[in-house]
Design an enzyme around this catalytic site. Structure first.
Site, short mmCIF file in Angstrom:
data_model
loop_
_atom_site.label_atom_id
_atom_site.label_comp_id
_atom_site.label_asym_id
_atom_site.label_seq_id
_atom_site.Cartn_x
_atom_site.Cartn_y
_atom_site.Cartn_z
N ARG A 1 0.83 -1.21 0.00
CA ARG A 1 0.00 0.00 0.00
C ARG A 1 0.86 1.25 0.00
O ARG A 1 1.76 1.39 0.84
CB ARG A 1 -0.90 0.00 1.24
CG ARG A 1 -1.99 -1.04 1.17
CD ARG A 1 -2.77 -1.15 2.46
NE ARG A 1 -3.89 -2.07 2.28
CZ ARG A 1 -3.77 -3.39 2.34
NH1 ARG A 1 -2.60 -3.95 2.59
NH2 ARG A 1 -4.83 -4.17 2.16
N HIS B 1 -1.02 -2.51 -4.53
CA HIS B 1 -0.53 -3.49 -5.51
C HIS B 1 -0.50 -2.95 -6.95
O HIS B 1 -0.87 -3.67 -7.89
CB HIS B 1 -1.40 -4.75 -5.45
CG HIS B 1 -1.20 -5.57 -4.22
ND1 HIS B 1 -0.13 -5.45 -3.37
CD2 HIS B 1 -2.00 -6.52 -3.65
CE1 HIS B 1 -0.24 -6.29 -2.36
NE2 HIS B 1 -1.37 -6.95 -2.49
N HIS C 1 1.97 -13.13 -5.88
CA HIS C 1 0.93 -13.20 -4.85
C HIS C 1 0.27 -14.59 -4.81
O HIS C 1 -0.95 -14.71 -4.63
CB HIS C 1 -0.13 -12.13 -5.12
CG HIS C 1 -0.81 -11.63 -3.88
ND1 HIS C 1 -1.65 -12.41 -3.13
CD2 HIS C 1 -0.77 -10.43 -3.25
CE1 HIS C 1 -2.11 -11.72 -2.12
NE2 HIS C 1 -1.59 -10.51 -2.16
N ASP D 1 -0.88 -10.14 8.24
CA ASP D 1 -0.89 -9.42 6.96
C ASP D 1 0.26 -8.43 7.03
O ASP D 1 0.13 -7.27 6.67
CB ASP D 1 -2.23 -8.70 6.80
CG ASP D 1 -2.42 -8.19 5.38
OD1 ASP D 1 -3.50 -7.61 5.10
OD2 ASP D 1 -1.51 -8.35 4.55
N GLU E 1 5.06 -12.99 0.30
CA GLU E 1 5.33 -11.96 -0.72
C GLU E 1 6.66 -11.25 -0.44
O GLU E 1 6.71 -10.24 0.28
CB GLU E 1 4.19 -10.94 -0.74
CG GLU E 1 2.81 -11.54 -0.96
CD GLU E 1 1.70 -10.60 -0.55
OE1 GLU E 1 1.73 -9.42 -0.96
OE2 GLU E 1 0.82 -11.02 0.20
C1 G6D Z 1 -5.91 -7.65 1.51
O1 G6D Z 1 -4.55 -6.70 3.23
C2 G6D Z 1 -4.60 -7.74 2.27
C3 G6D Z 1 -3.43 -7.60 1.33
O2 G6D Z 1 -2.21 -7.79 2.04
C4 G6D Z 1 -3.56 -8.63 0.21
O3 G6D Z 1 -2.47 -8.50 -0.66
C5 G6D Z 1 -4.88 -8.41 -0.51
O4 G6D Z 1 -5.96 -8.54 0.40
C6 G6D Z 1 -5.08 -9.42 -1.62
O5 G6D Z 1 -6.07 -6.35 1.03
#
Ligand code: G6D
Length: 348
Positions: A79, A104, A178, A251, A312
């Site tokens: 982010r 992303h 991912h 996360d 990741e």
């Molecule tokens: C959610 O917070 C998570 C991210 O880290 C992930 O990459 C995404 O889903 C696919 O936003």
């Protein structure tokens, strides 16, 4: 060692699926669309070959892949707060695709483009090179980027992703993949019983919007301490505010100490599968699929929370706002080089 190409027509678009297979029977399949890894098939301790990543049953669903299943991610993974950054005194505005933030690479990130693919066979490997050129201003980023990303499978059951990129201007770049791994085989259950070991003694604190606060927290005496191995289930009902912030899971961006032989080791007791990760990257986001719901029809079953774990490897966009974090700046004419190897084996 061999590879095959399967032409596909998806919603009027011409895609190809490529399958790399080594002499042991392990295979990796991926699309030219998004470089999306659609399956990785490996043996369990009894020699049963099963899929160990999450992938859609109907490939048209990859056109609306909000979980980024299997996809290459960029120009910047993670982010970028408020979708803005400054570089060399100039302010850039990026598209907002998660509230006011940029996630992303934005809606037109690398997960959504079709790569040019060349298959490559050597005496010891089978693989492919994925090429793409992203023009200056693409998704709001400066610089024309030439990408060259290699997928390589060897007879050691090692799958390596080598990312190379080159920009004609100073810019920012931080790529990753991912894929959601699930070592049970054919998604028999969630990953909460997976054990993870991380060569990382610090992680970045997140705020309520999953934006880094700028603080590096020690893992000691918390459920974020994976240095000696820990079940992912520990992060579900720990009561730790950082697990709560991440919707009752992980996360988080773990900074590698680069002291251990392997940066990451994941094991699954029933199948006996083991996945080790080695990377030249300074860190990795460990994501336990906390936002995955039951709406996705995958090859083997409906999706659910915690069905896969993402590893990741990357740098962090937090470095745009805080000193001391691994930088994502890429200077004009500097070559971006990121290599990550996923090696699959079974517990002896
Ligand atoms: C959610 O917070 C998570 C991210 O880290 C992930 O990459 C995404 O889903 C696919 O936003």
């Amino acid at each position: 060692m061999h590879s095959k190409t399967t032409p596909l027509s998806i919603e009027g678009q011409s895609w190809n699926e490529y399958t790399l297979k080594n002499d042991n029977g392990m295979s990796v399949s991926f699309l030219d669309f998004g470089g999306i890894i659609t399956s990785i098939v490996t043996p369990d301790k009894d020699g049963n070959f099963e899929n160990v990543v999450l992938g859609f049953d109907d490939y048209k669903d990859y056109l609306n892949n909000s979980n980024y299943f299997g996809a290459l991610i960029g120009r910047v993974s993670g982010r970028i707060a408020n979708s803005t950054f400054s570089l060399n005194g100039k302010e850039y505005q990026l598209p907002e695709n998660e509230g006011k933030h940029h996630l992303h690479g934005g809606p037109d990130g690398l997960h959504s483009i079709t790569w040019q693919v060349e298959l490559v066979e050597t005496a010891t490997s089978t693989g492919a090179v994925l090429y793409h050129t992203s023009l200056d201003g693409d998704a709001g980023y400066p610089g024309t980027i030439k990408y060259k990303i290699s997928y390589t499978l060897t007879n050691d059951n090692a799958f390596t992703i080598d990312y190379e990129a080159f920009s004609d201007q100073d810019t920012i770049l931080s790529l990753t993949n991912h894929s959601y791994f699930n070592l049970t085989g054919n998604l028999k259950e969630t990953v909460l019983n997976h054990e993870v070991k991380l060569d990382a003694s610090q992680f970045i604190e997140l705020d309520q919007e999953l934006i880094p606060t700028g603080r590096l927290l020690p893992v000691t005496d918390t459920v974020f301490d994976f240095t000696n191995g820990r079940k992912l289930a520990d992060g579900v009902d720990s009561g730790d505010p950082q697990n709560k912030v991440a919707s009752d899971g992980y996360d988080h961006f773990f900074v590698f100490d680069h002291k251990a032989e392997e940066n990451v080791v994941v094991t699954e007791p029933t199948s006996g599968r083991k996945l080790t990760v080695k990377t030249n990257q300074p860190a990795m986001v460990l994501y336990t699929g906390n936002s995955v719901d039951d709406s996705c029809t995958l090859k083997e079953r409906q999706s659910e929370k915690y069905l896969g774990v993402c590893l990741e490897t990357q740098s962090t966009p937090a470095s745009l706002n805080y000193p001391g974090f691994p930088s994502i700046e890429l200077a004009k004419n500097e070559v971006y080089r990121h290599t990550t190897t996923f090696t699959f084996s079974t517990l002896s």
